[in-house]
Structures are given as C-alpha cells and as structure tokens.
Design a protein around this motif. Structure first.
Motif, short mmCIF file in Angstrom:
data_model
loop_
_atom_site.label_atom_id
_atom_site.label_comp_id
_atom_site.label_asym_id
_atom_site.label_seq_id
_atom_site.Cartn_x
_atom_site.Cartn_y
_atom_site.Cartn_z
N LYS A 60 56.15 -55.09 -85.10
CA LYS A 60 57.44 -54.24 -84.33
C LYS A 60 56.81 -53.31 -83.62
O LYS A 60 56.25 -52.28 -84.02
N VAL A 61 56.73 -53.38 -82.13
CA VAL A 61 55.99 -52.45 -81.32
C VAL A 61 56.63 -52.42 -79.98
O VAL A 61 57.73 -53.08 -79.75
N ILE A 62 56.20 -51.33 -79.15
CA ILE A 62 56.49 -51.11 -77.93
C ILE A 62 55.28 -51.11 -77.14
O ILE A 62 54.29 -50.75 -77.35
N LYS A 104 53.32 -57.33 -68.33
CA LYS A 104 53.97 -57.29 -69.90
C LYS A 104 54.68 -58.61 -69.95
O LYS A 104 54.61 -59.16 -71.14
N THR A 105 55.37 -59.23 -69.15
CA THR A 105 56.00 -60.53 -69.27
C THR A 105 55.14 -61.42 -69.86
O THR A 105 55.31 -62.22 -70.51
N VAL A 151 62.72 -60.09 -78.17
CA VAL A 151 61.73 -59.36 -76.98
C VAL A 151 63.03 -58.42 -76.25
O VAL A 151 64.24 -58.91 -75.96
N VAL A 152 62.72 -57.40 -76.11
CA VAL A 152 63.80 -56.31 -75.33
C VAL A 152 63.00 -55.40 -74.44
O VAL A 152 61.98 -54.63 -74.23
N ASP A 153 63.48 -56.35 -73.07
CA ASP A 153 62.73 -55.70 -71.78
C ASP A 153 63.46 -54.59 -71.18
O ASP A 153 64.62 -54.33 -71.51
N GLU A 154 62.89 -53.68 -70.48
CA GLU A 154 63.38 -52.24 -69.95
C GLU A 154 63.99 -51.76 -71.25
O GLU A 154 65.14 -51.34 -71.04
N THR A 196 58.72 -51.63 -71.82
CA THR A 196 58.85 -50.58 -70.72
C THR A 196 58.04 -50.17 -69.84
O THR A 196 56.60 -49.88 -70.41
N GLY A 197 57.86 -50.07 -68.85
CA GLY A 197 56.69 -49.42 -67.70
C GLY A 197 56.94 -47.99 -67.70
O GLY A 197 56.05 -47.25 -67.14
N THR A 198 57.89 -47.43 -68.37
CA THR A 198 58.38 -45.99 -68.11
C THR A 198 57.41 -45.33 -69.15
O THR A 198 57.28 -45.65 -70.36
#
Length: 758
Positions: free
Chosen positions: A311-313, A322-323, A421-424, A453-455
């Motif tokens: 479980k990671v970011i 990332k995709t 998978v949770v994008d953004e 997230t790219g933020t």
C-alpha cells in the motif's frame, strides 16, 4: 549379454532419441540465431552512437577552460605559462599532446604528465555523463543512422526482449544437454560410449525432451522465429524512422539509455529510499507476461516498490509514466493469478485509463460509469479484469465484504480485489469529503493499494498525512502534528515505506525534450447537448468548440485546470493554445476569474495568467506579453491563439503546452509547439492535446493520421513546408464537409447545410 541388449534396445528406440535430439537442436539453433540477430541490432546502435557521443564529449571538453585542470589536481599544477601558449580549453590540451606541451617555456615533463592525466580524467568523466540528443527538426547523417538503428529494435517491440531472454535460457540449458546426448544420435556412438556414457546420454535425451516439449507447449519456437523475422527486417527508410521517432521518442530514448548503459544514478532512480527498503524492492520479481510495453529502469523500480510495499503512494513528477508503472503492477498480479482490479480516477481521465490499459496490456477492461454502471459492476465481479470508475461513482458500489456482496468466492480469495489504484490521489486528501471516505473504505478492505499523484504532497504535510493515514495509520501517527519542511531527510525517511517520488531532472538525463500526450475526455451531458446542437446546425466550427460552450460542466475545461494546477505545483510555466478566441476567453475565466468569481487555483500555487495573444494584438505588444510571462519567477500561464503565437515568438519559458482542440492543419500544431520546444529550452516539454471521444475530435484525428501523418511529418522539415503549410495539409472545406455529414448520420440528425464560419 547386457551390452548386446543395450545396443539392441538402443536400435529399437534410436529413431525416437534421434528425433528428440534433432528437435532440441533445432530449438537450440533458433535460440542462438535470435541471440546473434539481436546482438547485431544492438551493435548497430552502439556503432551509430559512438561518433555522436565522441562529438558530444569533444564539445564538452572544448567548453572547459584550462584552469579547471588545477581543480582536478587540487592546485598542484602550475599553469601560468600555459595560458600564454594559446591553449584555452581542456580539449586543446589533449589535442596538443606531450610533445607540444613540452615546448611551452617553463613546462617540464612532470607538469606535462600531470596536465595530461588531469585532462584525461575530465574526458573520462565527460564520457560517462554526456547525453546524446536527437533533433527531429534538424536531422543529419549521424543522427539519422542512430535513429534508423534504434528503429529496428523499437519496431520489434517488447516481445523481442521476452524472446531474447527465453533464447538465453534455452542456450544455457540446452547446450550442455545436447552435448551430453550426442551418443544417442547413432547406434555406433551408443555402442562405443560405454555403460556410463549411454546412461548419461539417455538421461540427457530425457532432459532435452522435457525442455523441448515445455517450449513447444508455450509457443517458444514461434516466439523465437517471429522475433528473428522482426529483427531481420532491417532499418526502415530514413523518413519513416524519423516519423516514428517523433511519435514515440520516449521509447527510443529509453532503449538508447539501456543499450548505452547510461542509466540514472541508482539513488535517484530509487527515490533516495533507505537501503533496507531499496534492497527489498530490488529483490521483488516483476512478471511481464501480460504487459505490452517496455519499462525504463526507474519505472520497473516503481512497479516493484508498489508490489513489495503493498500500500503506497507513487508521487513521481508529471511526465515520468506513473500510469505505465501502475499497469506493470496490474499485469504482474494478473500473472500471479489475481483476476480483479479497480482503478478510481477523475472523470476527465477515465477514457485515458481505458485506452492505456488496452494498449499496454492484455488485461480486460470494464468501464463502471454512466447509467449502466451497476450492471457493469456485476459483470466485472463475475468475469474479472480491470474496472475503471470515477470518485463519484465509487460511492455507489459496495466495498469488498459489505454484506457479502464481494465475497462470493467460496472463501478461496479469488473474488478479492487484487489491487486498488487511485489516480490523482490528492483529490481525496480531505477526510471529511464523501469521496475520501469511500476511497478509505475500499483501501481498508483491499490487500494492495496504489495512490498516484504528480503533486509534491510533502509540501503540505497535513494533507499528505491524511493520505498516508489511509495506507498506514502507524506512519501517519508517527508524523505527528509537526509541519516537517519539504525535502527534510527525517521526513522522507519516515514516509519511505509508503512514498516514492522521482523528479525528471534526476532520472531523465537522456529523455527527449518533447513528450506528447493525447488526453481523451468523455464529454459531460451538457457538452453532449451543445455538441448535438452544433451538429444539427451543420456548424463545423461550433462542433469543434462545443466542449467549451458551457464552462460550468465542461469536461475538457476541468482537465485543463487539473493540468495547469499540477504544472503550477511543480513550478512549471504553461502555454495554452486554441484556434478560437472565445475558447481562450472561457479558459481565462476558469484560470483567472474576476469580479469575485470562484477561485481557479489554490492560493499557494496560483499562477498569473497572461494574454490572450490573438491576431488582433500588435506584434510589439505580443512580445511584451511574452516577456512578462517569461520574467515571472515560478509558474505562470500564457493564453494564445494558435495561429497568432505559432510563428515568430519564442515561448521557451514554457515547459507545459496545452492544445485545447485538434487543428485542421497538423503543421499549425507543430509550429506552435516549436515555439516552446526550441534551442535554449532547458526542461523537457510536455504537450497535452485535449480531445473529446466519439465526435468531431476523434474523426479529425483519425482522418489526419490516416491521410497525412507520414507525408506531413516528413515534409514539414523542409524549408518549403515551413513557409507554406497549406502545401501538405488536407483541404479544410473537404474535411469539414465529410466530418459534418458523418456526425449527422451517426446522431440521426437531418442537419442543415455546412457552415465553417467562426
């Protein structure tokens, strides 16, 4: 008696043994042939790369002043008289050689030896660090040779890598067995082999049979044969190779980095993780059976990180893929037997996710969106694959274990979700929001979760802590209430088990300076209504900008805001192009609302908006606007009509380009992008083309790709094409007429006559 019986026995089964050895030998030769073909293709790339690298090293050395030699020798060199000799750079010192250096007054042999040794050290360092860049707009014979050599390997695709790996394994295992099985190919050889030799031969034959049958069951002979055919096709024409490079340059540069051995520093590629975690990630196997895309080294590490840590970011900067890394994780888990996965994303990227999974993997995709989403959800639960849904739709689906709705698997676990998978993911940072609560419930019930997230979330610790809390409450608690400074070593170490971020400048030394992405959006109901009205009226120009006609519900405008926001948070400047002045007005209203309108961007990252630059703005004022945009420290946005800004302006301050709709003339897009992607650009340029699925945008893209892609992309590099773009484009009126007629037929609209006026 034993010997005669053995020989007789050998004679009775000799044909079977000979056939087995012959089959094994054919497979072995096919493996060796593929390895040789692949090595020749790789060697062709190295041979084409060498003169380009040598030239780059020479340019580097010619830019290093002689005085730097003192730094290398820690001040032990006395170079006073060298400067007066006319030798100004390290490159000139190496060219001079020992004889000429000894002729310099006051320079003895010891100084010459030290000077040359220091110069060679700098040359070796340059050899290790210089990057070769391929300029698609200024091809020359040496770069063309390299692109053509790379084209062979890129065109062969990732299947070749899989085939080469299998070939290497077969060579390693079959070679010794075939040598041992040699006596079994003839009765006389078996006779003279002796008892032990015959036993070893028969055992080896059994091994050859087992390996050969296994390979044939898995289709390996066909895999090897196809890979050899692909590698032996030879390079394409120079024009076709350059066109392909322009379309998928990231694959070329990734392969170039692999062949040249120029990978980014391990620490940077691994996100500067602590050694203990990095070692565990490196040990994680990554199965590519269901994947249709090659990974760069840092991307493979990112996929392994997600698998090893569960479980990671994944917080890689925008543009690092990332995709693709998420798809690699999905493909690996599918190869391990997991059969259900869920991707949650904003509605604006739903179509993109669907297309990316279909294009880059062999996994089945189900879209859980729209009025039929509950039926689609039931189908996904039953048949498996990758489901793609939105944050809002997720709230209507039962999480695993809710009332047994997701556990009808007889207790064997086969019905569980293999990966969420949770994008953004920064969209769910507020724990009080219903979408955040829905995601948190799913994360809790799933064994694996990947937030993307790219933020740079570590810049806002409170928000970051909320995300981490969904994945690992213990780490979130350890962060406490303190406001850790961005980049803090202690902070990064604390979140290392769940957070991986890499930046472009750290891992993309050889990435091309231009990356292009088609962003396919699904129109909102309001967008669709405006679009149908334009189709009914036969108004081609209104069809093209219908996606912005009702800004409050515009899917394209929502995605544009997201891209600008992410670019701003990463400190990048953005230029937004559109053919239409009114579209730029809509964008300006969304990014820089006036008179108390709703806030477009967060206050901490709000980017000033310049323009719009239109055809009616005098040239002098245009340049003042561009200069003001470039002078801003940090993020900014420039709005520009694509025809007005596409020629004559230098927009290299921008590293993100957004094109609001496809252009009738592809050359217009090329010329506009070239304003940012030009000499002096120090950052990779990311180009986003916003496209609406299922309507005029899709038809335009298909027509222009099918009819003009090769010719246009080749011809635009000539002076004539640059001066007269109309010479290589499809007729505006003809294209518009065909699209309007086809859309009216598709929507069942008895439309009016064609209108192309703006």
């Amino acid at each position: 008696m034993d010997g005669a019986g053995t020989v007789g026995g050998a004679g009775s089964v000799g044909r079977d043994e000979r056939d087995t050895v012959a089959r094994g030998a054919r497979l072995y030769e096919a493996a060796r042939a593929l390895s040789a073909n692949h090595e020749r293709a790789v060697e062709a790339v190295r041979a084409a790369l060498e003169p380009l690298r040598d030239a780059a090293v020479r340019r580097e050395l010619d830019a290093i002043p002689v005085s730097r030699l003192q730094d290398v020798t820690e001040g032990r060199l006395r170079l006073g008289s060298v400067g007066g000799s006319g030798l100004r750079t390290v490159g000139e010192v190496l060219d001079a050689g020992p004889y000429r250096l000894r002729q310099i007054p006051g320079v003895g042999q010891r100084t010459v030896d030290r000077m040359l040794a220091a110069a060679r050290r700098l040359a070796e360092a340059a050899q290790e660090t210089v990057a070769v860049h391929l300029d698609v707009d200024r091809p020359e014979p040496r770069t063309t040779a390299l692109v053509a050599a790379l084209h062979v390997l890129v065109e062969a695709g990732p299947e070749v890598r899989r085939a080469v790996d299998r070939a290497a394994g077969l060579e390693r295992r079959l070679g010794p067995l075939l040598a041992e099985a040699g006596p079994a190919t003839g009765r006389l050889r078996m006779l003279v082999a002796g008892r032990e030799g015959r036993a070893r031969a028969l055992s080896a034959v059994a091994g050859v049979r087992s390996l050969t049958e296994e390979a044939e069951r898995e289709g390996v002979p066909e895999l090897l044969a196809q890979a050899s055919v692909d590698l032996l096709r030879g390079p394409a024409t120079e024009a076709a190779a350059w066109v392909d490079f322009a379309l998928r340059s990231a694959e070329y540069y990734g392969l170039l980095a692999e062949v040249s051995g120029r990978q980014p520093p391990r620490a940077a590629a691994e996100g500067f993780l602590p050694d203990e975690i990095a070692e565990r990630v490196r040990a994680q196997r990554l199965d590519d059976t269901h994947r249709r895309v090659s990974l760069r080294g840092y991307q493979a590490f990112g996929a392994r990180f997600a698998l090893a840590q569960r479980k990671v970011i994944l917080g890689d900067e925008m543009g690092l893929g990332k995709t693709v890394q998420a798809i690699a994780v999905l493909a690996h888990l599918a190869a391990e037997g997991r059969n259900r996965f869920l991707v949650v994303c904003p509605a604006s990227v739903l179509v993109n996710w669907t297309r990316e999974i279909e294009a880059r993997s062999a996994l089945r995709v189900t879209v859980l969106h729209g009025p039929d989403r509950h039926e689609a959800f039931a189908d996904w639960r039953e048949r498996g694959g990758v489901a793609v849904t939105t944050f809002d739709a997720l709230r209507g689906f039962p999480a695993p274990g809710d009332g047994g709705s997701d556990g009808d698997d007889g207790g064997d676990g086969s019905g569980e979700v293999g990966l969420l998978v949770v994008d953004e993911a920064h969209s769910v940072k507020n724990p009080l929001a219903k979408r955040s609560q829905a995601v948190a419930r799913w994360v809790e019930r799933c064994e694996r979760a990947l937030f993307m997230t790219g933020t740079p979330m570590e810049n806002r610790v409170a928000e970051f802590r909320n995300l981490v809390g969904m994945l690992d409450p213990g780490i979130a608690d350890a962060l406490g209430g303190r406001d850790a400074p961005a980049g803090s070593v202690a902070f990064r170490e604390a979140v290392a088990p769940v957070y991986l971020r890499r930046n472009q400048e750290d891992v993309l030394a050889e990435l091309p300076s231009l990356q292009q992405t088609d962003e396919w959006e699904e129109l909102s109901a309001s967008d669709e209504e405006a679009y149908q009205e334009a189709v009914l009226a036969g108004n081609f120009m209104a069809m093209r900008r219908a996606a912005y006609a009702r800004p409050e519900k515009s899917a394209k405008l929502g995605r544009l805001r997201e891209i600008v926001q992410e670019a701003a948070e990463n400190g990048h400047k953005t230029v937004v192009f559109s053919h239409f002045r009114d579209v730029l007005g809509v964008v300006e209203g969304a990014l820089a609302p006036r008179d108390g309108g709703r806030e477009a961007l967060r206050p901490d990252t709000a980017a000033p908006v310049f323009g719009p630059l239109t055809g009616s703005v005098p040239a002098e004022r245009r340049q003042r606007i561009v200069d003001g945009f470039a002078a801003v420290e940090g993020p900014a946005v420039l709005l520009a009509q694509i025809q007005a800004a596409g020629v004559g302006l230098n927009l290299q301050a921008a590293s993100v380009v957004i094109i609001c709709e496809p252009q009738v003339k592809p050359t217009v897009e090329h010329q506009a992008v070239a304003r940012a992607h030009r000499m002096g650009q120090v950052r990779p340029v990311r180009v986003y083309r916003l496209l609406a699925a299922g309507g005029v945008d899709e038809r335009m893209v298909r027509m222009l790709e099918r009819k003009t892609r090769l010719f246009d992309a080749y011809a635009r590099r000539s002076a004539v094409a640059e001066a007269t773009p109309d010479a290589v484009d499809v007729s505006d009126t003809e294209l518009a007429r065909r699209i309007v007629e086809e859309e009216q037929a598709r929507l069942g609209a008895a439309g009016g006559s064609l209108t192309t006026a703006e």
